[in-house]
Motif scaffolding. Structure first.
Motif, mmCIF file in Angstrom:
data_model
loop_
_atom_site.group_PDB
_atom_site.id
_atom_site.type_symbol
_atom_site.label_atom_id
_atom_site.label_comp_id
_atom_site.label_asym_id
_atom_site.label_seq_id
_atom_site.Cartn_x
_atom_site.Cartn_y
_atom_site.Cartn_z
ATOM 1 N N GLY A 39 25.609 24.673 -11.807
ATOM 2 C CA GLY A 39 25.539 24.767 -13.258
ATOM 3 C C GLY A 39 26.324 25.975 -13.701
ATOM 4 O O GLY A 39 25.942 27.094 -13.418
ATOM 5 N N HIS A 40 27.478 25.730 -14.314
ATOM 6 C CA HIS A 40 28.330 26.831 -14.773
ATOM 7 C C HIS A 40 28.207 26.932 -16.282
ATOM 8 O O HIS A 40 28.373 25.931 -16.977
ATOM 9 N N SER A 380 33.483 41.719 -15.226
ATOM 10 C CA SER A 380 33.035 40.966 -16.392
ATOM 11 C C SER A 380 31.975 41.779 -17.111
ATOM 12 O O SER A 380 31.001 42.212 -16.510
HETATM 13 P P1 GTP Z 1 26.509 28.223 -9.974
HETATM 14 O O1 GTP Z 1 27.752 27.433 -9.682
HETATM 15 O O2 GTP Z 1 25.356 27.374 -10.436
HETATM 16 O O3 GTP Z 1 26.123 29.112 -8.858
HETATM 17 O O4 GTP Z 1 26.712 29.146 -11.332
HETATM 18 P P2 GTP Z 1 27.792 30.212 -11.871
HETATM 19 O O5 GTP Z 1 28.186 31.180 -10.827
HETATM 20 O O6 GTP Z 1 28.913 29.506 -12.579
HETATM 21 O O7 GTP Z 1 26.925 31.036 -12.949
HETATM 22 P P3 GTP Z 1 26.086 30.508 -14.220
HETATM 23 O O8 GTP Z 1 27.058 30.158 -15.299
HETATM 24 O O9 GTP Z 1 25.048 29.545 -13.842
HETATM 25 O O10 GTP Z 1 25.263 31.833 -14.585
HETATM 26 C C1 GTP Z 1 25.843 32.991 -15.067
HETATM 27 C C2 GTP Z 1 25.285 33.323 -16.482
HETATM 28 O O11 GTP Z 1 25.681 34.626 -16.843
HETATM 29 C C3 GTP Z 1 25.822 32.412 -17.581
HETATM 30 O O12 GTP Z 1 24.824 32.232 -18.533
HETATM 31 C C4 GTP Z 1 27.008 33.225 -18.166
HETATM 32 O O13 GTP Z 1 27.259 32.924 -19.518
HETATM 33 C C5 GTP Z 1 26.513 34.631 -18.002
HETATM 34 N N1 GTP Z 1 27.536 35.649 -17.712
HETATM 35 C C6 GTP Z 1 28.670 35.548 -16.965
HETATM 36 N N2 GTP Z 1 29.283 36.752 -16.862
HETATM 37 C C7 GTP Z 1 28.511 37.632 -17.531
HETATM 38 C C8 GTP Z 1 28.587 39.048 -17.755
HETATM 39 O O14 GTP Z 1 29.487 39.742 -17.309
HETATM 40 N N3 GTP Z 1 27.562 39.617 -18.486
HETATM 41 C C9 GTP Z 1 26.532 38.893 -18.982
HETATM 42 N N4 GTP Z 1 25.582 39.522 -19.660
HETATM 43 N N5 GTP Z 1 26.427 37.561 -18.780
HETATM 44 C C10 GTP Z 1 27.391 36.946 -18.062
#
Ligand code: GTP
Ligand code: IMP
Ligand code: MG
Length: 391
Positions: A39-40, A380
Motif C-alpha cells: 500500500g503506497h 524526505s
Molecule cells: P509499502 O509498499 O506498503 O511497504 O509502503 P510504502 O513504503 O510505499 O509506504 P506507505 O505509503 O504505506 O507509508 C508511508 C506514509 O508516510 C504515507 O502515508 C506517506 O504519505 C507518508 N510519508 C512519506 N514520506 C514522508 C515524510 O517524509 N514525512 C511524513 N510525515 N510522512 C511521509
C-alpha cells in the motif's frame, strides 16, 4: 538505466512518495514483486492517492507504468485502480502474472483464523492460474472450476463458506474485459527500453526485513523483496542495475505479528503513531512503532547491495548477535543496544538544504550515514511531493 527502490525495514518507509518524486525523470516505473498487500500513499496538492498495484509513477503523465510478471494480481483491486487514473496507453500488464482468485482469499482467511493466537498477520491477499489463461475464456472456466471445487472441500472442512463457482465466474468475466486491453509482453517492452537507454525505476514493495528468505520466516511476506527479484520478477538482468536506493524511515514501524526488537510501548508509541499517521494503507491496522534499528538496516543494505540511502519521515545488552544469524525466536528475546540523540521541534518541511536542518537533526543523519558507510542522496521532510532535500 535501471534504478531499484526498496524498503530497508518492515515496509511503509514511504517508497511510494519517493517513486512518485523520482518518476518525473523516469520513462518507466515497474512493479516486479508482491501484490496488493503493498500500500503506497502519494500526496500531491493535498490530495491522497492510495495505490496497491498500479506503479507509483502513474501521476506523472509522461511515465509508462509496467506490472511485470513477478506481481500477483487481484482483478478486482486492479480494475478499481484502473478506473481511478488515466492509464490509457500507459499501463502494461504481463500475461505471466499469477492471479489471486476468490479461493485464495477464502483459504488465506480460513487458515489464518485456525491459527488463533499464532496469527501471522497476513494481509489476506494470498496463487497457479495466470493472466495468460484469461485470454482463452473456455479454458479459464475449466481450470477455475476444477481448482475451486478442490478448494471448496478444504474450505468446508475448515468450517468456512464455500465459493459459488457460477457467481465468481460472472464477476471475473466482467473484470477480464477491463484488464485484457492492458495485457502486454512486458519482458520485451523492458528489454527494448533498456536497449534504447531509457530510464527505468523498479518500484519495490514491502521491504528487506519481510523478504521470504532473508527475514525471520514465518514472519515474512510471500515474495522476495531484495533486488534479485528484479531479475525473476521482470526479466531484467542483474548487471543492468545501476543504482539501488534503500528507503529508511527515521524510526521503525511494522504491521502484523513478528519480532520488532526496538519496539516502543505506551504513550510515546501512541504519540509517534499519531504524528507519523502510522495506520496501514492496505488494512487500516495501527502500525507497531520502534526506534530506528541500524543493525537491521545494515543487514538490509548488505544483503541487497544498497548504493544510496533515502531517509523519510525525519520530522519527527549482553553478547552481540547479528541479524543474519537470528531466527524469529532469537530476535524476540534480544536486547538492543541504544544510542540516544537529542531531538528537534522545528518545522523542517519547507527546508531545501541539508545545512538549514537543525543541528541535532544533522547529527542524527550523519550518524546513520557513518554507521552504514553509505551516502544519503535524498531526505524526505513530509508526505507532499515537494517536501524533500536532495543531497
Ligand atoms: P509499502 O509498499 O506498503 O511497504 O509502503 P510504502 O513504503 O510505499 O509506504 P506507505 O505509503 O504505506 O507509508 C508511508 C506514509 O508516510 C504515507 O502515508 C506517506 O504519505 C507518508 N510519508 C512519506 N514520506 C514522508 C515524510 O517524509 N514525512 C511524513 N510525515 N510522512 C511521509
Ligand atoms: P502477507 O504479505 O500478506 O503474507 O503478510 C505478511 C506480513 O507482511 C504481515 O505482517 C503484513 O502486515 C506484512 N506486509 C505485507 N505487505 C506489506 C507492505 O507492503 N507494507 C508493510 N507490511 C507488509
Ligand atoms: Mg505501505
Amino acid at each position: 538505466m535501471v534504478s531499484v527502490i526498496i524498503g530497508l525495514q518492515w515496509g511503509d518507509e514511504g517508497k511510494g512518495k519517493i517513486v512518485d518524486l523520482l518518476s518525473s525523470q523516469a520513462d518507466f516505473v515497474v512493479r516486479f514483486h508482491g501484490g496488493n498487500n503493498a500500500g503506497h500513499t502519494i500526496v500531491v496538492n493535498n490530495k491522497k492517492y492510495p495505490l496497491h498495484l498500479i506503479p507509483s509513477g502513474i501521476l506523472n503523465p509522461k511515465t509508462k507504468c509496467v506490472i511485470a510478471n513477478g506481481v500477483i494480481i487481484d482483478l478486482e483491486v486492479l480494475t478499481e485502480e484502473i478506473k481511478m487514473f488515466d492509464v490509457k496507453g500507459r499501463l502494461f500488464i504481463s500475461d505471466r502474472c499469477h492471479l489471486i482468485l476468490p479461493y485464495h482469499k477464502a483459504l488465506d482467511r480460513a487458515l489464518e483464523n485456525t491459527r488463533g493466537k499464532d496469527k501471522l498477520g497476513t494481509t489476506a491477499r494470498g496463487n497457479g492460474i495466470r493472466i495468460y489463461e484469461l485470454k482463452n475464456w473456455d479454458l479459464f472456466v475449466e481450470k477455475f472450476t476444477f481448482q475451486t471445487n478442490i478448494k471448496n472441500k478444504i474450505l468446508k472442512a475448515l468450517g468456512a463458506e464455500e465459493i459459488n463457482v457460477k457467481k465468481a465466474l460472472e464477476k471475473i468475466a466482467d473484470l477480464r474485459k477491463i484488464i485484457l486491453p492492458y495485457v502486454a509482453d512486458t519482458y520485451a517492452l523492458l528489454q527494448n527500453a533498456i536497449s534504447e537507454n531509457k530510464k527505468i525505476l523498479m518500484e519495490g514493495a514491502q521491504a528487506v526485513m519481510l523478504d521470504n528468505d532473508f527475514s525471520p520466516y514465518p514472519f515474512s511476506t510471500a515474495s522476495n523483496t531484495i533486488p534479485g527479484a528484479v531479475n525473476t520478477g521482470a526479466g531484467i538482468p542483474i548487471q543492468k542495475i545501476e543504482d539501488i536506493l534503500g528507503v529508511v524511515k527515521a524510526y521503525t514501524s511494522r504491521v502484523g505479528a513478528g519480532p520488532l526488537p526496538t519496539e516502543i510501548h505506551g504513550d510515546l508509541e501512541d504519540q509517534i503513531r499519531e504524528k507519523g499517521k502510522e495506520y496501514g494503507t492496505t488494512t487500516g491496522r495501527p502500525r507497531r512503532i520502534g526506534w530506528l534499528d541500524l543493525e537491521a538496516t545494515k543487514f538490509a543494505c548488505q544483503v541487497s547491495g544498497v548504493t544510496d540511502l533515502v531517509i523519510t519521515k525525519i520530522k519527527l545488552n549482553g553478547e552481540s548477535i547479528s541479524y543474519s544469524s537470528c531466527g524469529y525466536q532469537e530476535l524476540a528475546k534480544l536486547t538492543p543496544v541504544y544510542k540516544e540523540f537529542t531531538g528537534w521541534k522545528e518545522d523542517i518541511s519547507q527546508m531545501k538544504k541539508f545545512h538549514d536542518l537543525p543541528q541535532t537533526c544533522q547529527e542524527y543523519l550523519h550518524f546513520i550515514k557513518k554507521f552504514l558507510s553509505l551516502k544519503i542522496s535524498l531526505i524526505s521532510t513530509g508526505p507532499q511531493r515537494e517536501e524533500y532535500i536532495k543531497l
